[in-house]
Design an enzyme around this catalytic site. Structure first.
Site, PDB file in Angstrom:
ATOM      1  N   GLY A   3       0.797  -1.211   0.000  1.00  0.00           N
ATOM      2  CA  GLY A   3       0.000   0.000   0.000  1.00  0.00           C
ATOM      3  C   GLY A   3       0.839   1.274   0.000  1.00  0.00           C
ATOM      4  O   GLY A   3       0.454   2.284  -0.588  1.00  0.00           O
ATOM      5  N   ASN A   4       2.000   1.204   0.664  1.00  0.00           N
ATOM      6  CA  ASN A   4       2.851   2.393   0.749  1.00  0.00           C
ATOM      7  C   ASN A   4       3.356   2.875  -0.595  1.00  0.00           C
ATOM      8  O   ASN A   4       3.686   4.041  -0.763  1.00  0.00           O
ATOM      9  CB  ASN A   4       4.065   2.097   1.623  1.00  0.00           C
ATOM     10  CG  ASN A   4       3.660   2.003   3.068  1.00  0.00           C
ATOM     11  OD1 ASN A   4       3.151   2.946   3.631  1.00  0.00           O
ATOM     12  ND2 ASN A   4       3.849   0.835   3.657  1.00  0.00           N
ATOM     13  N   LYS A 121     -11.302  -9.115   8.931  1.00  0.00           N
ATOM     14  CA  LYS A 121     -10.554  -8.053   8.249  1.00  0.00           C
ATOM     15  C   LYS A 121     -11.342  -6.735   8.308  1.00  0.00           C
ATOM     16  O   LYS A 121     -12.413  -6.624   7.720  1.00  0.00           O
ATOM     17  CB  LYS A 121     -10.334  -8.483   6.796  1.00  0.00           C
ATOM     18  CG  LYS A 121      -9.739  -7.439   5.894  1.00  0.00           C
ATOM     19  CD  LYS A 121      -8.261  -7.275   6.124  1.00  0.00           C
ATOM     20  CE  LYS A 121      -7.716  -6.136   5.262  1.00  0.00           C
ATOM     21  NZ  LYS A 121      -6.389  -5.700   5.687  1.00  0.00           N
ATOM     22  N   LYS A 206      -3.409  -9.656  -0.127  1.00  0.00           N
ATOM     23  CA  LYS A 206      -2.685  -9.548  -1.399  1.00  0.00           C
ATOM     24  C   LYS A 206      -1.392 -10.361  -1.405  1.00  0.00           C
ATOM     25  O   LYS A 206      -0.952 -10.820  -2.458  1.00  0.00           O
ATOM     26  CB  LYS A 206      -2.369  -8.090  -1.734  1.00  0.00           C
ATOM     27  CG  LYS A 206      -1.280  -7.519  -0.839  1.00  0.00           C
ATOM     28  CD  LYS A 206      -0.674  -6.255  -1.378  1.00  0.00           C
ATOM     29  CE  LYS A 206       0.552  -5.843  -0.589  1.00  0.00           C
ATOM     30  NZ  LYS A 206       0.451  -5.905   0.880  1.00  0.00           N
ATOM     31  N   LYS A 268       3.212 -11.585   4.773  1.00  0.00           N
ATOM     32  CA  LYS A 268       4.301 -11.559   3.790  1.00  0.00           C
ATOM     33  C   LYS A 268       5.247 -12.724   4.028  1.00  0.00           C
ATOM     34  O   LYS A 268       5.673 -13.396   3.091  1.00  0.00           O
ATOM     35  CB  LYS A 268       5.078 -10.246   3.880  1.00  0.00           C
ATOM     36  CG  LYS A 268       4.251  -9.017   3.574  1.00  0.00           C
ATOM     37  CD  LYS A 268       5.130  -7.768   3.569  1.00  0.00           C
ATOM     38  CE  LYS A 268       4.303  -6.536   3.830  1.00  0.00           C
ATOM     39  NZ  LYS A 268       3.074  -6.440   3.063  1.00  0.00           N
TER      40      LYS A 268
HETATM   41  P1  ADP Z   1       2.454  -3.103   2.851  1.00  0.00           P
HETATM   42  O1  ADP Z   1       1.550  -1.926   2.746  1.00  0.00           O
HETATM   43  O2  ADP Z   1       3.701  -2.998   2.042  1.00  0.00           O
HETATM   44  O3  ADP Z   1       1.740  -4.402   2.711  1.00  0.00           O
HETATM   45  P2  ADP Z   1       2.509  -3.386   5.748  1.00  0.00           P
HETATM   46  O4  ADP Z   1       2.419  -2.099   6.496  1.00  0.00           O
HETATM   47  O5  ADP Z   1       1.317  -4.250   5.681  1.00  0.00           O
HETATM   48  O6  ADP Z   1       3.061  -3.023   4.311  1.00  0.00           O
HETATM   49  O7  ADP Z   1       3.722  -4.268   6.307  1.00  0.00           O
HETATM   50  C1  ADP Z   1       5.016  -3.711   6.453  1.00  0.00           C
HETATM   51  C2  ADP Z   1       5.212  -3.288   7.904  1.00  0.00           C
HETATM   52  O8  ADP Z   1       5.352  -4.448   8.730  1.00  0.00           O
HETATM   53  C3  ADP Z   1       6.476  -2.519   8.198  1.00  0.00           C
HETATM   54  O9  ADP Z   1       6.334  -1.142   7.909  1.00  0.00           O
HETATM   55  C4  ADP Z   1       6.694  -2.784   9.691  1.00  0.00           C
HETATM   56  O10 ADP Z   1       6.186  -1.701  10.449  1.00  0.00           O
HETATM   57  C5  ADP Z   1       5.834  -4.005   9.991  1.00  0.00           C
HETATM   58  N1  ADP Z   1       6.530  -5.114  10.653  1.00  0.00           N
HETATM   59  C6  ADP Z   1       5.984  -5.871  11.622  1.00  0.00           C
HETATM   60  N2  ADP Z   1       6.822  -6.814  12.042  1.00  0.00           N
HETATM   61  C7  ADP Z   1       7.954  -6.672  11.312  1.00  0.00           C
HETATM   62  C8  ADP Z   1       9.214  -7.368  11.291  1.00  0.00           C
HETATM   63  N3  ADP Z   1       9.450  -8.403  12.094  1.00  0.00           N
HETATM   64  N4  ADP Z   1      10.157  -6.953  10.414  1.00  0.00           N
HETATM   65  C9  ADP Z   1       9.913  -5.911   9.584  1.00  0.00           C
HETATM   66  N5  ADP Z   1       8.750  -5.210   9.568  1.00  0.00           N
HETATM   67  C10 ADP Z   1       7.775  -5.573  10.423  1.00  0.00           C
HETATM   68 MG    MG Z   2      -0.168  -4.616   4.268  1.00  0.00          MG
END
Ligand code: ADP
Ligand code: MG
Length: 314
Positions: A3-4, A121, A206, A268
């Protein structure tokens, strides 16, 4: 792309802001294309579909509201258009004639998925408790309190079983097209006895859909681009440690120890570990380091169990 890559937290959801972010992302993607990688691009849609849902509600006295599956399709069209246009422009300015196409993508889920018994969700706007109770009885929605920010609608998040358009993606790749697919995790559909598909009120993660599509098209690499440079152990603590390489079993160990937050890093890692368990390579890295990560110089790499793992793996 997470999303970022489309809208950063706290940014206002103007079209100009979203275009500027997508432009940055497309500069990165164009570099990968120029290096000879064949891309299928998947992307998130959280804030975008949330805003579309809000528009349905705010305008319901004037225009009849559209259901969630239609809003997901709209968000695929909206975000797909931005990527298609800006990536194509970026490639053209580098002298490439490659074309980009976005595909409205349906993803089959099982009506027996346990997620349907436990909608979890959160989507769309926040409501007061009073509004929430009214929506539950008027619309049959499920709403739950969300932290301290109010009540929010929750929908099921079933696992993807199959990408309905996977064959089309494969054929487009053979035609040398860059394909945008599975936006927002795809539009969830269920297959009825007569082979007919029907849309269903749910949202698919996703990262799981991307993994599923990667498998179905036999991709070499599942590249998960987000806003952190690595997956970390003890993330957010003074002693957090970047993980350079994980096998599926070491990923599960870290997962069980609670290193990855639900709803952000955990899906992820699950998706990446599952792709590696089937023999593929998966990488989680920051958008800016996509190129370096593919060259093995950045990010967290998920490799099959038998592969030689660098020293910081368990
Ligand atoms: P996207 O929008 O790319 O799907 P998310 O915000 O859902 O991103 O997931 C990425 C975020 O996961 C990072 O910004 C971080 O804050 C968080 N996060 C949680 N646990 C971890 C971890 N163990 N290592 C790295 N990031 C983590
Ligand atoms: Mg996400």
């Amino acid at each position: 792309m997470g999303g970022n890559a489309i809208l950063q937290p706290k940014q206002e959801a103007t079209y100009a802001n979203q275009l500027a972010n997508v432009q940055r992302s497309c500069t990165v993607l164009a570099r990968l294309v120029e290096r000879g990688h064949r891309l299928v691009i998947t992307h998130g849609n959280g804030p975008q579909v949330g805003n579309l849902l809000r528009q349905q509600e705010e305008a319901q006295a004037v225009v009849p509201p559209l259901p969630l599956d239609v809003c997901t399709a709209q968000s695929q069209g909206f975000i797909g258009f931005m990527i298609q246009q800006l990536l194509r422009n970026e490639l053209a300015s580098g002298g490439s004639g490659r074309s980009v196409v976005s595909l409205i993508t349906r993803v089959e889920v099982s009506p027996d998925d346990p997620a349907f018994g436990n909608p979890s969700k959160p989507i769309g706007s926040f409501y007061t408790e009073e509004e929430a109770k009214r929506l539950m009885s008027e619309k049959g929605w499920q709403l739950k309190p969300d932290a301290n920010r109010g009540w929010r609608r929750v929908v099921p998040s079933p696992r993807p079983q199959a990408i309905v358009e996977a064959d089309v993606v494969r054929q487009l790749l053979e035609l040398n097209q860059i394909v945008i697919a599975c936006g927002g995790g795809g539009i969830p559909v269920v297959r009825q006895k007569d082979g007919i598909y029907a849309g269903i009120e749910a949202v698919i993660d996703k990262d799981f859909s991307s993994c599923r599509l990667a498998r179905e098209i036999q991709a070499d690499v599942l590249l998960i681009l987000t806003d952190v440079e690595h997956v970390y152990a003890d993330y957010g603590r003074p002693d957090q440690r970047p993980l350079a390489s994980l096998t599926p079993s070491s990923a599960v160990e870290y997962m069980e120890e609670g290193h990855f937050s639900q709803g952000s890093m955990r899906p992820k890692v699950e998706a990446a570990a599952s792709f590696a368990a089937q023999g593929g390579t998966a990488i989680i890295c920051s958008l800016d380091q996509a190129d370096l990560a593919l060259a093995g110089l950045a990010g967290t790499r998920f490799v099959p169990e038998t592969a030689e793992a660098p020293s910081d793996s368990r």
